[in-house]
Design a protein around this motif. Structure first.
Motif, PDB file in Angstrom:
ATOM      1  N   UNK A  74      45.093  32.560  48.796  1.00 26.80           N
ATOM      2  CA  UNK A  74      44.005  32.744  47.832  1.00 26.80           C
ATOM      3  C   UNK A  74      44.495  33.529  46.629  1.00 26.80           C
ATOM      4  N   UNK A  75      44.158  33.057  45.444  1.00 27.56           N
ATOM      5  CA  UNK A  75      44.514  33.735  44.202  1.00 27.56           C
ATOM      6  C   UNK A  75      43.236  34.305  43.581  1.00 27.56           C
ATOM      7  N   UNK A  76      43.086  35.615  43.562  1.00 26.17           N
ATOM      8  CA  UNK A  76      41.880  36.196  42.975  1.00 26.17           C
ATOM      9  C   UNK A  76      41.816  35.937  41.471  1.00 26.17           C
ATOM     10  N   UNK A  78      40.887  36.845  37.449  1.00 28.45           N
ATOM     11  CA  UNK A  78      41.242  38.009  36.639  1.00 28.45           C
ATOM     12  C   UNK A  78      40.213  39.118  36.833  1.00 28.45           C
ATOM     13  N   UNK A  79      38.946  38.748  36.911  1.00 27.40           N
ATOM     14  CA  UNK A  79      37.899  39.740  37.126  1.00 27.40           C
ATOM     15  C   UNK A  79      38.034  40.437  38.471  1.00 27.40           C
ATOM     16  N   UNK A  80      38.366  39.673  39.504  1.00 26.99           N
ATOM     17  CA  UNK A  80      38.570  40.262  40.835  1.00 26.99           C
ATOM     18  C   UNK A  80      39.778  41.196  40.833  1.00 26.99           C
ATOM     19  N   UNK A  81      40.852  40.768  40.158  1.00 29.23           N
ATOM     20  CA  UNK A  81      42.026  41.608  40.085  1.00 29.23           C
ATOM     21  C   UNK A  81      41.751  42.916  39.331  1.00 29.23           C
ATOM     22  N   UNK A  82      40.994  42.805  38.232  1.00 30.34           N
ATOM     23  CA  UNK A  82      40.624  44.015  37.476  1.00 30.34           C
ATOM     24  C   UNK A  82      39.817  44.965  38.356  1.00 30.34           C
ATOM     25  N   UNK A  83      38.909  44.406  39.148  1.00 28.66           N
ATOM     26  CA  UNK A  83      38.089  45.238  40.040  1.00 28.66           C
ATOM     27  C   UNK A  83      38.945  45.885  41.132  1.00 28.66           C
ATOM     28  N   UNK A  84      39.883  45.121  41.679  1.00 28.36           N
ATOM     29  CA  UNK A  84      40.761  45.630  42.738  1.00 28.36           C
ATOM     30  C   UNK A  84      41.650  46.743  42.201  1.00 28.36           C
ATOM     31  N   UNK A  85      42.197  46.546  41.015  1.00 27.69           N
ATOM     32  CA  UNK A  85      43.182  47.478  40.462  1.00 27.69           C
ATOM     33  C   UNK A  85      42.567  48.654  39.718  1.00 27.69           C
ATOM     34  N   UNK A  86      41.269  48.643  39.478  1.00 31.75           N
ATOM     35  CA  UNK A  86      40.638  49.765  38.779  1.00 31.75           C
ATOM     36  C   UNK A  86      40.059  50.722  39.812  1.00 31.75           C
ATOM     37  N   UNK A  87      40.874  51.670  40.208  1.00 30.38           N
ATOM     38  CA  UNK A  87      40.418  52.587  41.244  1.00 30.38           C
ATOM     39  C   UNK A  87      39.432  53.537  40.628  1.00 30.38           C
TER      40      UNK A  87
END
Length: 87
Positions: A74-76, A78-87
């Motif tokens: 599964x490739x998240x 860009x929005x999902x990645x931003x959410x994952x990486x924004x702690x």
């Protein structure tokens, strides 16, 4: 009250199922050395054992590792990645 007296009092007040569990742990402790760990570490160990003993979860992890290695998982977005990486 000494630790031994406290332990005896706790055992006397414990339900039978807890006593059986305690006796198993005591037998294991007599057979080998043991280490005291925090409640949080104990929970983490229990969760790890649950996963390792669950065939379905282990198969899912294996399949996931295979697709990850082949870059086919599964490739998240860009929005999902931003959410994952924004702690």
């Amino acid at each position: 009250m000494t630790i031994k007296e406290q332990l005896i009092r706790e055992i006397e007040q414990a339900p039978e199922s807890s006593l059986i569990k305690f006796m198993r742990i005591w037998q294991l402790a007599k057979q080998s050395s043991f280490t005291a760990i925090s409640a949080e570490d104990w929970e983490q160990h229990q969760e790890t054992l649950f996963v390792l003993q669950n065939d379905d979860l282990m198969k899912q992890i294996s399949r996931s590792m295979a697709t990850h290695e082949q870059r086919q998982g599964y490739q998240p977005s860009k929005g999902e990645m931003d959410e994952i990486l924004s702690f």
